[in-house]
Motif scaffolding. Structure first.
Motif, PDB file in Angstrom:
ATOM      1  N   GLU A 127      26.228  34.051 -22.226  1.00 20.30           N
ATOM      2  CA  GLU A 127      27.302  35.010 -22.481  1.00 20.30           C
ATOM      3  C   GLU A 127      27.134  36.299 -21.674  1.00 20.30           C
ATOM      4  O   GLU A 127      28.117  36.951 -21.327  1.00 20.30           O
ATOM      5  CB  GLU A 127      27.367  35.343 -23.975  1.00 20.30           C
ATOM      6  N   SER A 128      25.910  36.624 -21.354  1.00 20.65           N
ATOM      7  CA  SER A 128      25.656  37.887 -20.653  1.00 20.65           C
ATOM      8  C   SER A 128      26.126  37.872 -19.207  1.00 20.65           C
ATOM      9  O   SER A 128      26.288  38.940 -18.599  1.00 20.65           O
ATOM     10  CB  SER A 128      24.157  38.211 -20.696  1.00 20.65           C
ATOM     11  N   ASP A 129      26.358  36.682 -18.645  1.00 15.55           N
ATOM     12  CA  ASP A 129      26.726  36.632 -17.229  1.00 15.55           C
ATOM     13  C   ASP A 129      27.450  35.334 -16.897  1.00 15.55           C
ATOM     14  O   ASP A 129      26.804  34.301 -16.667  1.00 15.55           O
ATOM     15  CB  ASP A 129      25.478  36.782 -16.355  1.00 15.55           C
ATOM     16  N   GLU A 138      14.833  39.010 -20.408  1.00 16.78           N
ATOM     17  CA  GLU A 138      16.054  38.368 -19.909  1.00 16.78           C
ATOM     18  C   GLU A 138      15.712  37.251 -18.922  1.00 16.78           C
ATOM     19  O   GLU A 138      16.315  36.175 -18.947  1.00 16.78           O
ATOM     20  CB  GLU A 138      16.955  39.395 -19.229  1.00 16.78           C
TER      21      GLU A 138
END
Length: 458
Positions: free
Chosen positions: A30-32, A209
């Motif tokens: 979802e972050s990228d 991350e």
């Protein structure tokens, strides 16, 4: 990257995820959404048949004016070239990607194209004539050329099983070289040197991350479920080609292979057959462990276990509202993670009068891991493998009631369109889509399996 571009990429990802094509899949964190993983399943009837080929896709700032960068990841750690256009180093040569200059108009990239068309273009390379994908060999039609294509297909077929099927499943299941299964503590972690090196350039959040990205493996459950679907195909390949290729015999080198961009190796079909059987055993044990883990969650009064049990309790009313009067579901020994479904064949269908017991094993990590379904009552059906594995497609995978409906729909499929991606019972499939006499024989077998359920219960 503009918001409009992000919206387009998100829309293209959703289109594939919600589509009905069972041979491609995409996933991202979802972050990228600019960096995603894609999966292409090798087409039926080719040397790539039902292999799991993974790619990374990176969208640049100029998308969709320029194509994304695509890299093949199923390469045996950079040692295996699966196609003249799919290099061992990961490069994918296609005019649509701008990595090859096409001679025909319209082959170049345009902003009207997108992620799905890229994946279809890559899949089109996985054909019965991969030898012709190499420039200069595309018009090869002589006897010697046909022989070379056959030799090329022979090693692709072997390596698809070894690398794109067996290695994927062994990794997903933690199966070691000796056949044992690794515990979670044995899972690879960053070494202290790697952490120290990363720490020189990244803060704690960056390291976390990066580690999350390393652990992002969205297709593990898909590998497992599809392996169970296609197991008979894999074993048929081993049985058919073991007599043709002596264990230890070398692959034939193609004229265009060299400089490390090759597919070297030896045939070892006997070893592959043993590995396939071992994978199936480990999958069986993993499925059994779900039931044990689920019962433990219930005893601890886990909210998740209570939620799954509540879904089973609400199912009777739902089935009644939807007029599914030929379906009943109960828990096995009160375990919310093991559902026993009884399916009664509908009147005037080929399963009329049949009574079939179906077990749904539900993962404690549902819906991240999907249920594994087995028809325990013997049945002859193109959607059910010889050992009972059912091939079905819930429209809402996150709702267990939808799984129950989809199971019934799969069994009730009377005149299905031909779809090679759903073939889990090769023998039944040949009859169903064979001659008129073959089709009649298929439906006689289906009716007979329904009749036997009542004869045996008398």
């Amino acid at each position: 990257m503009s918001n409009q571009t992000i919206l387009r990429i998100t829309r293209e990802i959703a289109q594939i995820q919600q589509g009905s094509d069972l041979s491609i899949a995409v996933a991202c964190q979802e972050s990228d959404v600019r960096h995603l993983k894609a999966l292409i399943i090798g087409p039926h009837g080719t040397p790539y048949e039902f292999g799991f080929f993974e790619f990374t896709v990176k969208f640049g700032m100029e998308y969709p004016s320029r194509p994304p960068k695509v890299e093949a990841k199923t390469t045996n750690a950079g040692r295996t070239r699966f196609n003249p256009n799919i290099y061992a180093g990961g490069k994918v040569c296609l005019s649509i990607l701008g990595t090859w200059h096409g001679e025909k108009p319209g082959e170049e990239w345009s902003s009207a194209q997108g992620l799905e068309s890229i994946l279809w273009s890559i899949q089109s390379l996985m054909s019965n004539t991969p030898y012709g994908n190499e420039p200069g060999y595309e018009n090869a039609k002589g006897r010697d050329d046909q022989k070379m294509n056959d030799l090329y297909c022979a090693k692709i077929r072997h390596e698809t099983l070894r690398i794109a099927v067996i290695a994927k499943l062994e990794d997903a299941l933690g199966i070691q070289a000796d056949g044992s299964v690794a515990t979670p503590e044995d899972s690879p972690k960053w070494s202290s040197d790697e952490e120290e090196e990363a720490g020189d350039e990244m803060n704690d959040e960056d390291v976390a991350e990066a580690q999350a990205k390393l652990k992002f493996e969205p297709f593990k459950d898909l590998y497992k479920r599809r392996f169970l679907w296609y197991f008979e195909h894999y074993m048929s390949t081993v049985l058919e080609h073991t007599p043709k290729h002596k264990d230890g015999s070398d692959f034939t080198k193609m004229p265009f292979e060299g400089g490390g961009n090759t597919m070297d190796g030896k045939f070892q079909y006997n070893a592959l057959g043993k590995k396939l059987v071992r994978i199936k055993e480990v999958l069986r044990d993993e499925t059994k462990s779900w039931a044990v883990e689920g019962l433990a969650l219930k005893r601890r009064e886990s909210s998740k276990a209570a939620g799954v049990q509540r879904q089973s309790e609400q199912l009777a009313d739902y089935l009644k509202r939807k007029k599914h009067h030929n379906i009943s579901v109960e828990l096995e020994n009160g375990n919310p993670y093991v559902w026993i479904m009884t399916y009664f064949g509908k009147p005037s269908t080929h399963l009329d009068g049949g009574i079939f017991k179906i077990k749904m094993n539900i993962s404690p990590r549902f819906p991240d891991e999907q249920p594994r379904v087995k028809v325990e009552t013997p049945i002859y059906h193109h959607r059910v493998s010889k050992d009972g594995v059912l091939c079905y497609f819930p429209s809402r995978p996150d709702e267990l009631r939808n799984h129950v409906e989809a199971i019934a729909e799969a069994l009730e499929e009377e005149s299905p369109p031909y779809d090679p991606r759903t073939i889990v019972h090769p023998e039944a499939t040949k009859l169903l889509w064979g001659s008129d006499d073959d089709k009649k024989k298929y439906y006689r077998q289906v009716r007979r399996s329904a009749q036997r359920t009542t004869e045996e219960s008398v």
